[in-house]
Design a protein around this motif. Structure first.
Motif, PDB file in Angstrom:
ATOM      1  N   GLN A 176       0.819  -1.213   0.000  1.00  0.00           N
ATOM      2  CA  GLN A 176       0.000   0.000   0.000  1.00  0.00           C
ATOM      3  C   GLN A 176       0.857   1.270   0.000  1.00  0.00           C
ATOM      4  O   GLN A 176       0.354   2.354  -0.278  1.00  0.00           O
ATOM      5  CB  GLN A 176      -0.944   0.021   1.214  1.00  0.00           C
ATOM      6  CG  GLN A 176      -1.747  -1.260   1.436  1.00  0.00           C
ATOM      7  CD  GLN A 176      -2.439  -1.759   0.195  1.00  0.00           C
ATOM      8  OE1 GLN A 176      -3.139  -1.009  -0.486  1.00  0.00           O
ATOM      9  NE2 GLN A 176      -2.263  -3.035  -0.110  1.00  0.00           N
ATOM     10  N   GLN A 177       2.151   1.140   0.327  1.00  0.00           N
ATOM     11  CA  GLN A 177       3.013   2.320   0.441  1.00  0.00           C
ATOM     12  C   GLN A 177       4.069   2.401  -0.664  1.00  0.00           C
ATOM     13  O   GLN A 177       5.001   3.204  -0.568  1.00  0.00           O
ATOM     14  CB  GLN A 177       3.700   2.325   1.815  1.00  0.00           C
ATOM     15  CG  GLN A 177       2.725   2.392   2.982  1.00  0.00           C
ATOM     16  CD  GLN A 177       3.400   2.709   4.294  1.00  0.00           C
ATOM     17  OE1 GLN A 177       4.465   3.340   4.339  1.00  0.00           O
ATOM     18  NE2 GLN A 177       2.794   2.289   5.384  1.00  0.00           N
ATOM     19  N   LEU A 203       8.976   3.100   5.825  1.00  0.00           N
ATOM     20  CA  LEU A 203       9.722   3.282   4.585  1.00  0.00           C
ATOM     21  C   LEU A 203      11.163   3.615   4.955  1.00  0.00           C
ATOM     22  O   LEU A 203      11.439   4.688   5.501  1.00  0.00           O
ATOM     23  CB  LEU A 203       9.107   4.405   3.743  1.00  0.00           C
ATOM     24  CG  LEU A 203       9.825   4.753   2.440  1.00  0.00           C
ATOM     25  CD1 LEU A 203       9.831   3.573   1.484  1.00  0.00           C
ATOM     26  CD2 LEU A 203       9.187   5.978   1.792  1.00  0.00           C
TER      27      LEU A 203
END
Length: 265
Positions: free
Chosen positions: A43-44, A74
């Motif tokens: 999703q990122q 991240l």
């Protein structure tokens, strides 16, 4: 819930507790744990960056019937590659960690095909691993595994190799497009390749797992049948080192797996 429904429930915050039918002893099936963490990572990451590799450590049992928190960090996003870390925890205790590497395609002069698929007899004539409530892990009810090489767990078969055909048993997944989350389930559905060496039931589990993916994935249904072959490279002192591959129905290699396995016998 089937495999995809469980992923969707976690993503939308509707998964109140880890379901018993996806259990592996007292913990969540490792392939499902890895898929949940990967889905959160995905999703990122920009869609054009394909998943290249994952490294997973199973820290502690993930208790069934309880909720689980998933956090994604991240670590770095470069011009072509994104590096992420995902953490699963229960009651403040980390139960699994995953590092993922996602990379966009680029032009290259180096082109080498994956290893050829093993030659197995047809799945229809291979021995199927039965789901025996209270004996085989609960999660195995969701898979169709057919032995073509080596022996079943605890059969006393001393082959270095073990493998055959694998697919999801749920026909509903025919409407779902295959992705890397599904491949994690298919690879990890197989028991550790050390277990056929034993003559009586004993516990065994993955300590660490690294898996790499050949991109781009070919378009096919999530419940397609794949060939799997694992090779024991070394085993001693209660630990084993196993390399494995997964191939699609067209004989194309789609994943390379390595696991450090603990066995309590």
């Amino acid at each position: 819930m089937n495999f995809q429904e469980l992923l969707d429930a976690q993503r939308t915050g509707q998964l109140a507790g880890l379901p018993e039918d996806w259990g592996q002893g007292r913990t969540l099936f490792g392939g499902m744990m890895a898929a949940l963490l990967l889905d959160a990572m995905r999703q990122q990451v920009p869609a054009e960056r394909c998943l290249r590799a994952l490294s997973i450590s199973f820290i502690a049992p993930a208790a069934l019937g309880q909720g689980m928190q998933v956090e994604v960090e991240l670590l770095r996003e470069g011009r072509a590659v994104s590096q992420l870390l995902a953490r699963a925890s229960q009651d403040g205790q980390v139960v699994a960690l995953m590092q993922g590497s996602f990379g966009a395609s680029r032009l290259s002069q180096v082109q080498v095909a994956g290893l050829p698929a093993p030659s197995f007899k047809a799945a229809e004539v291979c021995q199927r691993m039965p789901w025996l409530p209270g004996i085989t892990p609960n999660f195995t009810q969701h898979f169709d595994m057919r032995w073509a090489v080596g022996g079943l767990p605890f059969s006393g078969n001393l082959s270095r190799e073990m493998g055959g055909w694998v697919s999801f048993a749920d026909a509903q997944l025919a409407d779902q497009r295959l992705d890397e989350c599904h491949l994690l389930g298919l690879v990890d559905a197989w028991p550790p390749a050390l277990l056929p060496h034993l003559k009586a039931p004993a516990a065994g589990s993955s300590l660490t797992w690294t898996i790499e993916f050949m991109q781009p994935l070919q378009v096919c249904a999530a419940n397609s049948r794949f060939a799997y072959l694992a090779t024991i490279e070394h085993a001693a002192d209660g630990y084993g080192h196993v390399a494995a591959g997964l191939w699609d129905s067209q004989g194309r290699q789609v994943a390379i797996s390595r696991q450090t396995v603990t066995v309590f016998a």
